[in-house]
Design an enzyme around this catalytic site. Sequence first.
Site, PDB file in Angstrom:
ATOM      1  N   HIS A 199       0.845  -1.200   0.000  1.00 45.54           N
ATOM      2  CA  HIS A 199       0.000   0.000   0.000  1.00 45.54           C
ATOM      3  C   HIS A 199       0.876   1.244   0.000  1.00 45.54           C
ATOM      4  CE1 HIS A 199       0.912  -0.926   4.221  1.00 45.54           C
ATOM      5  NE2 HIS A 199       1.007   0.393   4.350  1.00 45.54           N
ATOM      6  N   HIS A 238       5.469   6.465  -1.399  1.00 44.38           N
ATOM      7  CA  HIS A 238       6.240   5.228  -1.503  1.00 44.38           C
ATOM      8  C   HIS A 238       5.376   4.026  -1.125  1.00 44.38           C
ATOM      9  CE1 HIS A 238       6.518   6.009   2.822  1.00 44.38           C
ATOM     10  NE2 HIS A 238       6.724   4.710   2.958  1.00 44.38           N
TER      11      HIS A 238
HETATM   12  P1  2AM Z   1       5.558   2.498   5.518  1.00 44.17           P
HETATM   13  O1  2AM Z   1       6.089   1.355   6.341  1.00 44.17           O
HETATM   14  O2  2AM Z   1       5.116   2.089   4.185  1.00 44.17           O
HETATM   15  O3  2AM Z   1       6.510   3.648   5.460  1.00 44.17           O
HETATM   16  C1  2AM Z   1       0.706   1.187   8.473  1.00 44.17           C
HETATM   17  O4  2AM Z   1       1.352   0.825   9.628  1.00 44.17           O
HETATM   18  C2  2AM Z   1       1.572   2.079   7.633  1.00 44.17           C
HETATM   19  O5  2AM Z   1       1.778   3.328   8.279  1.00 44.17           O
HETATM   20  C3  2AM Z   1       2.934   1.470   7.445  1.00 44.17           C
HETATM   21  O6  2AM Z   1       2.977   0.754   6.254  1.00 44.17           O
HETATM   22  C4  2AM Z   1       3.889   2.624   7.499  1.00 44.17           C
HETATM   23  O7  2AM Z   1       4.245   3.029   6.219  1.00 44.17           O
HETATM   24  C5  2AM Z   1       3.129   3.708   8.180  1.00 44.17           C
HETATM   25  N1  2AM Z   1       3.687   3.877   9.523  1.00 44.17           N
HETATM   26  C6  2AM Z   1       3.775   2.958  10.477  1.00 44.17           C
HETATM   27  N2  2AM Z   1       4.340   3.473  11.587  1.00 44.17           N
HETATM   28  C7  2AM Z   1       4.623   4.757  11.305  1.00 44.17           C
HETATM   29  C8  2AM Z   1       5.206   5.821  12.041  1.00 44.17           C
HETATM   30  N3  2AM Z   1       5.602   5.683  13.300  1.00 44.17           N
HETATM   31  N4  2AM Z   1       5.327   7.010  11.431  1.00 44.17           N
HETATM   32  C9  2AM Z   1       4.911   7.162  10.170  1.00 44.17           C
HETATM   33  N5  2AM Z   1       4.360   6.188   9.418  1.00 44.17           N
HETATM   34  C10 2AM Z   1       4.211   5.004   9.982  1.00 44.17           C
END
Ligand code: 2AM
Length: 178
Positions: free
Chosen positions: A42, A124
Amino acid sequence: MPVESRRLFFALWPPRDVADEIAVRARDSGVRGRLVPPEKLHLTLAFLGDVPAERIDALLAAGDGIRAVDFDLCLSRLGYFRGPRAAWVGPKTTPAPLAALAAGVREAAAAAGIGRETRGFRAHVTVARRAEPPRRVRLPEPVAWRPDAFELTESARVAGKAVYRPLRRWPLAPASVE
Ligand code: 2AM
């Protein structure tokens, strides 16, 4: 008494054929690490963290108020976040309607009293975690994707694993053809 909350984020979810293509292209590009399975790929628009249950109705109402148009995404870049050791694919440049949508969901969250996401928006799709830095910066062949909706998704933990559940989806309006 613990306050009930749910871990939420706004995201774009590719249809299965596009997700499969992203997974295949990433693997063929030599991405190494814990590969994200296609059904979990996603593009996060805004991560909201733990949202108190009593704010969710306001968040959904704010989401209902977002007017966003669709756009083409050409996923051609391969990138890496050193901190979380995440390898990702993304567009070379962020289409203006996508930037507007990311801003829109952040404003909706703020309107519902949910703290703004502090990270700047960087389009991304994470393809591998605990990954090594990719050796190339471009996918050999880009992946085309025209998202038609955005979603408020819950990230829950079930038996130690992240499980994603849709809370609500909103369609993107077709952009007028000039
Ligand atoms: P990413 O890993 O693709 O960068 C659901 O958990 C989504 O929210 C994850 O796929 C992650 O995106 C994003 N996410 C999770 N923890 C996060 C954090 N602490 N800060 C920002 N984005 C986060």
